[in-house]
Scaffold this motif. Structure first.
Motif: not given
Lengths: 271, 271, 271, 271
Positions: A155-183
């Motif tokens: 369960f935990l590894s599945f949650v980490l996978m989802v969180v990694l992919v969604m987090g990176t998606l937000m990193y792409v969409v929002e970007g460093p100028e909105h605070g999402f400076t890295s993955i």
């Protein structure tokens, strides 16, 4: 050793390691109280204002507790059935860590410069784990967790996978100028969102970001709400079914008889 | 006392303390309405703007309710089967507290300087507990909580241990320069994080701190998600197993027989 | 009315109010799509930038949908078995509200000054309730909620009591100088804390306040965690018990037989 | 192809696509390790400071992993039973995406100007999905989710309806001057509130808004708390009932008989 010494060792063992006798249980209760008191001293010592006013008192009390726990540790080492096994066990190490900081500060004064006094406070806080020896329920809890560890890891590894992919998606969409400076930062934000904690130190600013965030929030909350709803629905259905799959005795008209009964519970007639 | 007075006492008791008669139930409903109204007065009185405009009205209403509750309290004391038992019971004390603040303010005008008017409002708010006497379900709830109190205490103490250790860890990692000024403050932050509340008044600034925070958030949320998932999985497995593997005995029509059975459980016929 | 008209009425009824025929189901699907599209128009119209650029288009589309829904409403009124019953039912009122705002704005132009255009958008958003007519599951959900309504009300009232008392306690401890300006405000904060939402617009500043807040957070989160843990523990115990309360057939050594079986499931021997 | 090549193809298939042999399992474990390492490189590369210091090393490692995954992809294509089926399957596409970004950047250098390097990082992060091929439990999870998809969709659509209506209500009550500038923004806030995330980037300022917000918070939290409470109450009632009302038949020793039974269900003897 002489017979008297053996007997002393045995009596100490019964006192310290077991709780079968009234004396053993009193020893346990006293030790729990001392552990809790020593924790209070450590906690209170970390508050600037109190530490400045009462420094000597707190210092003295800390030495008192260290002395008591040293005597306890020495006694345990003395009367343990297997010294090596105790000394290397979880509880043995905790008991050693409980007294170590104060001695380290005494024998290695230059250590203060290397290890932050906050770290020494942390090591003293670990004394709280001594308490787990006194509660059976904690070992039940530990066993239950251990039994389910595979499911938890999956369960935990599945949650980490989802969180990694969604987090990176937000990193792409929002970007460093909105605070999402890295993955890693974006993944940290994704965890605060999916676990419904929502600190608010980082929030989506773009519309697409808010849409993705909404999806994540519904996922995190839904993981709690959907199974709960399904379980409740199942329970209702079972209760209703039970109410509906019952036969009536032909003789005495009693209902609430299960289909599998052979004899009526009320009149004894054969069903 | 004369026979007529006894009869009056009994009639009052039936009216006030029981809800068997229609009059008793009407009394209960009326009292519930009065309690709720008096609470509204206290709540509304705490809002600066409203209090200034309507001070006299609110003051008058408060005295009205105090008068009503005084009469009720006196009546209860008069017709109670055991006066001492009622006066010292939970409900007796709540009923006394319900009328006390207004009288205190009247007889001890200098009290205003000592006890903040906000405290008097709080004591008036305790009237809400009078409501619990009227709902059977609350005693069910209280019993259920009482029955599980050992489990709750063990669970709570375990959570406090985790929160203390993780909080102190954050105190070490982040330190006073990032807001984690003492172990109590850090533990408060740890509680906001593990209970997924996440105020955001204090947040980790260092990378290691954010990593530890992520672990804590997954623990706090996982404590809700993992058991729910396990329970749902168990239910699905049971339902599927039951749905897929049941046959009916050709001879005696018994169902709930597993596919893998060779002989009927009830009549012994071969399947 | 002539026979042909009756037949038309019946055919319209089958089309509009039922989903037994393929035409009826197509009508339903089309209407769902139109409702969703009209909602998108309302939502999009509320965004300043889009509204300014596309005002004419949105205005035209809104009139188109209003026209379609007017025809639908008229048709429903025409072929309903009981016009009064439909017009006063939940769905009848929703259908009327769906078309009302646009006509109100047309016939009463001065209404714009009285009712904020935002209110008209809200009334249009109520069209979403038209969708609930098309999903059987929603009526299941409504029935389930209705069946449990007493339990829900008792639970809710208990939560409101706790929130009122704890909120007032914080109002006393923190006071207006820290933002807790009145009992309603403090109760609002108590709700954000106990439901683990934790906006952070209002946070405890005093140490005692943080302690009370910690208690509330543990209560709010614990209300979810403790029952979940108890249920999971029960399930584990049941599974283990089932594994342990089974007898073995004396003849063929098969286990997994329940104690209540009369004949062995595998070999047919009498137990 | 010659017989030896077929044999090579079969041996490769057994190695790559199955985990029946020790070699196949070793291949799997190695590949999991490589996938995780490559993810670490992508994650670490996104952190400004680290990327600047170690650019060459990270660039080289990225090419190494791309080379390894290219060889793996080619091998899979070669020995797959049905090449088209593999190439168009979920895992086939993921494996292609895993190597694509680096080649795109190589062959189309002007792409850098069009597609943000962040997007390429996102596509590389999708490699994490390659891991799901190695865990049986994930397919169980996927099946479970798929089986319940209708219930999930109904629940989700209901939540979206509530969130849309409540959000629009807040848009009306609070309005643009308090941050609720449009219905989408208000709905985003409604989702943060009902899922108990509570970022705090947008909060109600008016009293009516705070009242509506309180209702939404209680709804969102209650959706978790009420079913959990009902399920726990049901379990307690069943356990208590079972524990309190069971007797044993004196004749045939059957237990699980209710206290209120008059005749034994199994042998008909009078109780």
């Amino acid at each position: 050793m002489t017979r008297a010494a053996h007997s002393l060792k045995d009596r100490m063992y019964t006192l310290i390691f077991t709780n079968e006798t009234a004396a053993g249980r009193l020893f346990d209760k006293t030790l729990i109280a001392l552990i809790l008191l020593s924790l209070v001293i450590v906690i209170v010592d970390s508050v600037e204002q109190i530490a400045r006013s009462f420094h000597s008192l707190l210092f003295g009390l800390e030495w008192l507790f260290t002395a008591i726990f040293t005597v306890e540790y020495a006694a345990r080492l003395y009367c343990a059935k297997n010294r090596r096994k105790y000394a290397t066990s979880f509880f043995g190490l905790i008991d050693l860590l409980a007294i170590l900081p104060t001695y380290l500060a005494l024998f290695f004064p230059e250590l203060h410069a290397l290890i932050d006094v906050r770290v020494l406070r942390l090591i003293r806080i670990f004394r709280v784990f001594k308490l787990t020896a006194y509660m059976q329920e904690y070992s039940h809890l530990a066993n239950a967790l251990s039994a389910s560890r595979k499911k938890i890891l999956v369960f935990l590894s599945f949650v980490l996978m989802v969180v990694l992919v969604m987090g990176t998606l937000m990193y792409v969409v929002e970007g460093p100028e909105h605070g999402f400076t890295s993955i890693p930062i974006a993944t940290y934000w994704a965890i605060t969102t999916m676990t419904t904690v929502g600190f608010g130190d980082l929030t989506p600013k773009t519309d697409l970001g808010k849409l993705i965030a909404s999806t994540m929030m519904l996922m995190g909350w839904g993981t709690l709400a959907v199974p709960t709803g399904i379980v409740t629905a199942e329970m209702s259905r079972t209760r209703n079914h039970r109410r509906h799959s019952q036969v009536t005795c032909p003789e005495c008209e009693a209902d609430h008889l299960d289909k599998q009964d052979h004899f009526c519970r009320d009149c004894g007639a054969k069903l």
